[in-house]
Design a protein around this motif. Structure first.
Motif, short mmCIF file in Angstrom:
data_model
loop_
_atom_site.label_atom_id
_atom_site.label_comp_id
_atom_site.label_asym_id
_atom_site.label_seq_id
_atom_site.Cartn_x
_atom_site.Cartn_y
_atom_site.Cartn_z
N TYR A 293 -35.07 116.49 69.98
CA TYR A 293 -35.27 115.29 69.15
C TYR A 293 -36.68 114.74 69.33
O TYR A 293 -37.37 114.43 68.36
N LEU B 110 -39.29 117.00 67.75
CA LEU B 110 -39.22 116.93 66.29
C LEU B 110 -39.80 115.62 65.75
O LEU B 110 -40.49 115.63 64.74
N THR B 111 -39.49 114.51 66.42
CA THR B 111 -39.99 113.23 65.90
C THR B 111 -41.44 112.97 66.28
O THR B 111 -42.20 112.43 65.48
N LEU C 270 -43.60 117.06 65.47
CA LEU C 270 -43.46 117.60 64.12
C LEU C 270 -43.28 116.51 63.06
O LEU C 270 -43.13 116.82 61.88
N LYS C 271 -43.25 115.25 63.50
CA LYS C 271 -43.20 114.08 62.60
C LYS C 271 -42.02 114.11 61.63
O LYS C 271 -42.13 113.70 60.48
N GLN C 272 -40.89 114.60 62.12
CA GLN C 272 -39.67 114.60 61.31
C GLN C 272 -39.02 113.23 61.38
O GLN C 272 -39.23 112.47 62.32
N SER C 273 -38.20 112.92 60.38
CA SER C 273 -37.50 111.64 60.37
C SER C 273 -36.45 111.61 61.49
O SER C 273 -36.03 112.66 61.99
N THR D 17 -33.30 113.64 60.32
CA THR D 17 -33.51 115.09 60.34
C THR D 17 -33.56 115.60 61.78
O THR D 17 -32.93 116.60 62.11
N ALA D 18 -34.32 114.91 62.61
CA ALA D 18 -34.45 115.32 64.01
C ALA D 18 -33.10 115.27 64.73
O ALA D 18 -32.80 116.14 65.56
N VAL E 290 -31.07 118.46 63.61
CA VAL E 290 -31.61 119.70 64.19
C VAL E 290 -31.36 119.73 65.70
O VAL E 290 -30.96 120.76 66.25
#
Length: 140
Positions: A35, A38-39, A42-45, A48-49, A52
Motif C-alpha cells: 500500500y 503504491l501510494t 507509484l502515486k496510486q489512489s 486502488t492501492a 492491489v
C-alpha cells in the motif's frame, strides 16, 4: 515439569495460533508495504492501492496458511478448489471491509491513511483467523 517440557507443550498446543500470528504479521507487512509503495512511489489512489495490496497479501496468506499454519491435507482437486474458493471468498469479505474502512475514514472523513490502515488490518487479521480456522481449513 521443567521449563523446557512446559514450553514444548505450550508450543505444540498453540502451534497454529503462533504460526498464524507470525504469518499474520508478515501478511500485514506485505499489505502495508505494498500500500505504501503504491501510494507514495507509484502515486496510486488510496482505493486502488488498497485493492492491489489486498490481492498481494491474500496470495501470500493463502500459501503460508495452507502450508504452515493449518497444515492442509487437501490433495484431491475438488478439495483444493473448495479450499481456494472459500479462502478467497473469506478474504474478499474482509478485503471489502478493509476497503470500506479506508473509504469512509480516509476518503470521506479525511483521517490520516496510515493509522487507519493499521487499525483496519488488526480487525481484518482477527476476522481472517476465525474464518480460516472454522470455515476454510477445518478438518474434514
Amino acid at each position: 515439569m521443567d521449563g523446557n517440557t512446559y514450553m514444548k507443550g505450550f508450543l505444540t498446543k498453540n502451534r497454529s495460533v503462533i504460526l498464524y500470528i507470525i504469518f499474520g504479521v508478515l501478511t500485514t507487512l506485505v499489505n502495508i508495504v505494498s500500500y505504501w509503495l503504491l501510494t507514495r512511489w507509484l502515486k496510486q489512489s488510496v482505493n486502488t492501492a488498497t485493492v492491489v495490496a489486498w490481492i498481494l497479501s491474500v496470495l501470500f496468506a493463502y500459501i503460508t496458511n495452507r502450508t504452515w499454519v493449518f497444515d492442509s491435507k487437501a490433495i484431491q482437486p475438488n478439495e483444493v478448489i473448495r479450499e481456494i474458493v472459500s479462502f478467497f471468498l473469506a478474504r474478499l469479505s474482509t478485503g471489502l471491509l478493509d476497503w470500506l474502512i479506508m473509504f469512509v475514514f480516509v476518503t470521506k472523513l479525511s483521517l490520516p491513511d496510515m493509522p487507519v490502515k493499521i487499525a483496519s488490518n488488526i480487525l481484518v487479521i482477527v476476522l481472517n483467523y476465525v474464518l480460516s480456522r472454522f470455515l476454510v481449513f477445518k478438518k474434514r
